[in-house]
Design a protein around this motif. Sequence first.
Motif, PDB file in Angstrom:
ATOM      1  N   GLY A  41       0.786  -1.225   0.000  1.00 30.57           N
ATOM      2  CA  GLY A  41       0.000   0.000   0.000  1.00 30.57           C
ATOM      3  C   GLY A  41       0.814   1.269   0.000  1.00 30.57           C
ATOM      4  N   ARG A  42       0.466   2.169   0.916  1.00 29.97           N
ATOM      5  CA  ARG A  42       1.118   3.472   0.960  1.00 29.97           C
ATOM      6  C   ARG A  42       2.513   3.422   1.577  1.00 29.97           C
ATOM      7  NH1 ARG A  42      -3.816   7.226   3.073  1.00 29.97           N
ATOM      8  NH2 ARG A  42      -4.412   5.265   4.073  1.00 29.97           N
ATOM      9  N   SER A  43       2.927   2.271   2.085  1.00 37.24           N
ATOM     10  CA  SER A  43       4.310   2.138   2.531  1.00 37.24           C
ATOM     11  C   SER A  43       5.262   2.104   1.343  1.00 37.24           C
ATOM     12  CB  SER A  43       4.485   0.871   3.380  1.00 37.24           C
ATOM     13  OG  SER A  43       3.757   0.976   4.577  1.00 37.24           O
ATOM     14  N   GLY A  44       4.783   1.618   0.197  1.00 38.28           N
ATOM     15  CA  GLY A  44       5.587   1.641  -1.019  1.00 38.28           C
ATOM     16  C   GLY A  44       6.455   0.407  -1.201  1.00 38.28           C
ATOM     17  N   TRP A  45       6.829   0.189  -2.441  1.00 40.77           N
ATOM     18  CA  TRP A  45       7.731  -0.891  -2.794  1.00 40.77           C
ATOM     19  C   TRP A  45       9.172  -0.389  -2.801  1.00 40.77           C
ATOM     20  CZ3 TRP A  45       6.106  -4.323  -7.535  1.00 40.77           C
ATOM     21  CH2 TRP A  45       4.873  -4.920  -7.288  1.00 40.77           C
ATOM     22  N   ALA A  46      10.071  -1.319  -3.045  1.00 39.86           N
ATOM     23  CA  ALA A  46      11.442  -1.008  -3.445  1.00 39.86           C
ATOM     24  C   ALA A  46      11.772  -1.926  -4.614  1.00 39.86           C
ATOM     25  CB  ALA A  46      12.412  -1.222  -2.299  1.00 39.86           C
ATOM     26  N   ARG A  47      12.857  -1.627  -5.312  1.00 44.67           N
ATOM     27  CA  ARG A  47      13.241  -2.483  -6.440  1.00 44.67           C
ATOM     28  C   ARG A  47      13.485  -3.907  -5.959  1.00 44.67           C
ATOM     29  NH1 ARG A  47      15.499  -0.010 -11.503  1.00 44.67           N
ATOM     30  NH2 ARG A  47      16.169  -2.151 -11.868  1.00 44.67           N
ATOM     31  N   PHE A  48      13.145  -4.858  -6.807  1.00 47.50           N
ATOM     32  CA  PHE A  48      13.435  -6.256  -6.512  1.00 47.50           C
ATOM     33  C   PHE A  48      14.078  -6.877  -7.741  1.00 47.50           C
ATOM     34  CE2 PHE A  48       9.183  -6.104  -8.306  1.00 47.50           C
ATOM     35  CZ  PHE A  48       9.155  -7.157  -9.202  1.00 47.50           C
ATOM     36  N   PRO A  49      15.034  -7.753  -7.572  1.00 50.13           N
ATOM     37  CA  PRO A  49      15.543  -8.292  -6.298  1.00 50.13           C
ATOM     38  C   PRO A  49      16.694  -7.481  -5.692  1.00 50.13           C
ATOM     39  CG  PRO A  49      16.556  -9.464  -8.113  1.00 50.13           C
ATOM     40  CD  PRO A  49      15.632  -8.444  -8.735  1.00 50.13           C
ATOM     41  N   GLU A  50      16.951  -6.287  -6.239  1.00 51.16           N
ATOM     42  CA  GLU A  50      18.092  -5.518  -5.757  1.00 51.16           C
ATOM     43  C   GLU A  50      17.945  -5.114  -4.289  1.00 51.16           C
ATOM     44  OE1 GLU A  50      17.781  -4.988 -10.175  1.00 51.16           O
ATOM     45  OE2 GLU A  50      16.391  -4.745  -8.484  1.00 51.16           O
ATOM     46  N   VAL A  51      16.718  -4.751  -3.853  1.00 50.00           N
ATOM     47  CA  VAL A  51      16.478  -4.356  -2.466  1.00 50.00           C
ATOM     48  C   VAL A  51      15.614  -5.401  -1.754  1.00 50.00           C
ATOM     49  CG1 VAL A  51      15.491  -2.614  -0.942  1.00 50.00           C
ATOM     50  CG2 VAL A  51      16.712  -1.906  -3.011  1.00 50.00           C
ATOM     51  N   ILE A  91       4.493 -12.092  -4.765  1.00 51.54           N
ATOM     52  CA  ILE A  91       3.494 -13.130  -4.964  1.00 51.54           C
ATOM     53  C   ILE A  91       2.149 -12.454  -5.189  1.00 51.54           C
ATOM     54  CG2 ILE A  91       2.285 -15.059  -3.865  1.00 51.54           C
ATOM     55  CD1 ILE A  91       4.841 -15.456  -2.159  1.00 51.54           C
ATOM     56  N   PHE A  92       1.407 -12.927  -6.168  1.00 54.06           N
ATOM     57  CA  PHE A  92       0.102 -12.372  -6.493  1.00 54.06           C
ATOM     58  C   PHE A  92      -0.960 -13.444  -6.241  1.00 54.06           C
ATOM     59  CE2 PHE A  92       3.254 -10.060  -8.825  1.00 54.06           C
ATOM     60  CZ  PHE A  92       2.801  -8.750  -8.890  1.00 54.06           C
ATOM     61  N   ARG A  93      -1.948 -13.115  -5.405  1.00 56.96           N
ATOM     62  CA  ARG A  93      -2.986 -14.097  -5.064  1.00 56.96           C
ATOM     63  C   ARG A  93      -4.088 -14.094  -6.119  1.00 56.96           C
ATOM     64  NH1 ARG A  93      -4.071 -13.257   0.455  1.00 56.96           N
ATOM     65  NH2 ARG A  93      -2.796 -15.090   0.872  1.00 56.96           N
ATOM     66  N   ALA A 129       7.357 -13.314   0.124  1.00 55.09           N
ATOM     67  CA  ALA A 129       7.522 -14.363   1.132  1.00 55.09           C
ATOM     68  C   ALA A 129       8.939 -14.333   1.698  1.00 55.09           C
ATOM     69  CB  ALA A 129       7.234 -15.731   0.526  1.00 55.09           C
ATOM     70  N   THR A 130       9.682 -13.265   1.388  1.00 56.62           N
ATOM     71  CA  THR A 130      11.103 -13.207   1.726  1.00 56.62           C
ATOM     72  C   THR A 130      11.471 -11.965   2.536  1.00 56.62           C
ATOM     73  OG1 THR A 130      11.453 -12.138  -0.425  1.00 56.62           O
ATOM     74  CG2 THR A 130      11.812 -14.518  -0.312  1.00 56.62           C
ATOM     75  N   THR A 131      10.480 -11.261   3.059  1.00 62.24           N
ATOM     76  CA  THR A 131      10.761  -9.954   3.668  1.00 62.24           C
ATOM     77  C   THR A 131      10.331  -9.868   5.133  1.00 62.24           C
ATOM     78  OG1 THR A 131       8.642  -9.122   2.824  1.00 62.24           O
ATOM     79  CG2 THR A 131      10.586  -8.730   1.464  1.00 62.24           C
ATOM     80  N   ASP A 132      10.184 -10.998   5.812  1.00 63.05           N
ATOM     81  CA  ASP A 132       9.727 -10.957   7.204  1.00 63.05           C
ATOM     82  C   ASP A 132      10.656 -10.125   8.087  1.00 63.05           C
ATOM     83  OD1 ASP A 132       7.634 -12.549   6.450  1.00 63.05           O
ATOM     84  OD2 ASP A 132       8.034 -14.151   7.890  1.00 63.05           O
ATOM     85  N   ARG A 133      11.956 -10.223   7.863  1.00 64.67           N
ATOM     86  CA  ARG A 133      12.899  -9.476   8.693  1.00 64.67           C
ATOM     87  C   ARG A 133      12.667  -7.974   8.559  1.00 64.67           C
ATOM     88  NH1 ARG A 133      17.262  -6.798   7.466  1.00 64.67           N
ATOM     89  NH2 ARG A 133      17.362  -7.682   5.366  1.00 64.67           N
ATOM     90  N   GLN A 134      12.481  -7.514   7.324  1.00 63.21           N
ATOM     91  CA  GLN A 134      12.280  -6.086   7.094  1.00 63.21           C
ATOM     92  C   GLN A 134      10.920  -5.616   7.624  1.00 63.21           C
ATOM     93  OE1 GLN A 134      13.341  -8.415   4.939  1.00 63.21           O
ATOM     94  NE2 GLN A 134      14.631  -7.554   3.320  1.00 63.21           N
ATOM     95  N   ILE A 135       9.895  -6.458   7.436  1.00 61.39           N
ATOM     96  CA  ILE A 135       8.566  -6.104   7.947  1.00 61.39           C
ATOM     97  C   ILE A 135       8.602  -6.000   9.468  1.00 61.39           C
ATOM     98  CG2 ILE A 135       6.185  -6.894   8.204  1.00 61.39           C
ATOM     99  CD1 ILE A 135       6.429  -8.202   5.448  1.00 61.39           C
ATOM    100  N   GLN A 136       9.249  -6.965  10.133  1.00 60.98           N
ATOM    101  CA  GLN A 136       9.327  -6.931  11.589  1.00 60.98           C
ATOM    102  C   GLN A 136      10.057  -5.687  12.074  1.00 60.98           C
ATOM    103  OE1 GLN A 136       7.959  -9.539  13.788  1.00 60.98           O
ATOM    104  NE2 GLN A 136       8.076  -7.659  14.984  1.00 60.98           N
ATOM    105  N   ALA A 137      11.161  -5.327  11.404  1.00 52.93           N
ATOM    106  CA  ALA A 137      11.907  -4.130  11.800  1.00 52.93           C
ATOM    107  C   ALA A 137      11.036  -2.889  11.702  1.00 52.93           C
ATOM    108  CB  ALA A 137      13.155  -3.990  10.927  1.00 52.93           C
ATOM    109  N   ALA A 138      10.209  -2.802  10.648  1.00 49.55           N
ATOM    110  CA  ALA A 138       9.338  -1.643  10.491  1.00 49.55           C
ATOM    111  C   ALA A 138       8.242  -1.625  11.564  1.00 49.55           C
ATOM    112  CB  ALA A 138       8.724  -1.647   9.097  1.00 49.55           C
TER     113      ALA A 138
END
Length: 347
Positions: free
Chosen positions: A135-145, A151-153, A202-211
């Motif tokens: 959402g409004r938190s925004g993306w970053a480039r992948f896979p660079e960041v 994943i799209f449901r 499915a690879t960003t739990d560490r970053q989500i938790q930090a936020a």
Amino acid sequence: MQRHFLAAALMAAMALPAQAQAQAQTEPLQIREVGSLHVGGRIATLEGLPEKEITFSAGAPPTRMNPNGEFQVEQMYAQYIKLANPRARYPLLLWHGGGLTGVTWETTPDGRPGWQMFFLRAGHDVWVSDAMERGRSGWARFPEVLPGEPIFRTMGEGWGLFRLGDQAGWNREPAKRVAFPDSRFPLPSWDQFMKQGVPRWATTDRQIQAAYDAYVQAACPCVVVVHSQGGNFGFTAALNAPDKIRALIAVEPSGAPPQAADAAKLKDIPHLVVWGDHLADNSFWSKVRANIERWQGQIRAAGGAADTLDLPAMGIRGNSHMLMMDTNSDEIAGRVQGWMASKGLMK
């Protein structure tokens, strides 16, 4: 027995008087402040990427775009609504699940006020956030960041996963979809609900938790309500900041901390887990629930409170994974509100 051991007691404790609930949901709101913030994140530097020529708007001249440089990444967004005279002791933070955003809490797919409005009317300052990379938190480039790819449901995946019916009951044509006979989800609004879906990783739990941890430091002391994927982030946030979170309410959480986690840190933070219907015959949710009950057991063994609101055990049947959108969403919110009141979280 353990699943239902609190059912009778919680039914009495959580059921607010009907007249009081009705009055609270119709009184005009007096708002002191509406605002938002971004928290967490870092600056990432990208190098070695090729330049591209891009036309940003129809009729505009092409521009040479250099994708290298410094970028603000991995932040998260939250909006708050503060009442003129809140009746709750602490703000209420609503955290959404996987492939979704804070819209989960705002308005139901069939147009009824969501839990954001319910709890505002119940006297809470309410914060609604979008997790990192949503959402409004925004993306970053992948896979660079962001490592990997999003994943799209599909529209049909959630039919079974969110327990509107068996997965085999999904059909592209609404008239041919087969739901559970007692389903509480507003079935004609399933397509409308799917418009809320966003990509997730499915690879960003560490970053989500930090936020989320940065969010807790910015917004709390508070009470946190989590849903689905947000569950483990909420449980872990409480472990990381037990001095900031006053209570945690997990609506069908899909994950929990590992066995080695120190549940004793949570002995002063009351927990409530809420479950809907049709879990027993769903292999995914049966395994999830067993893991959550293991974590609740660890909290209780450490001297903490970990209650369960098992709706079918209370005779409330048919609720889907999206409890806050089901046709009886206000009834469930009322029981959650009653639990918070019983824990001394209201003034």
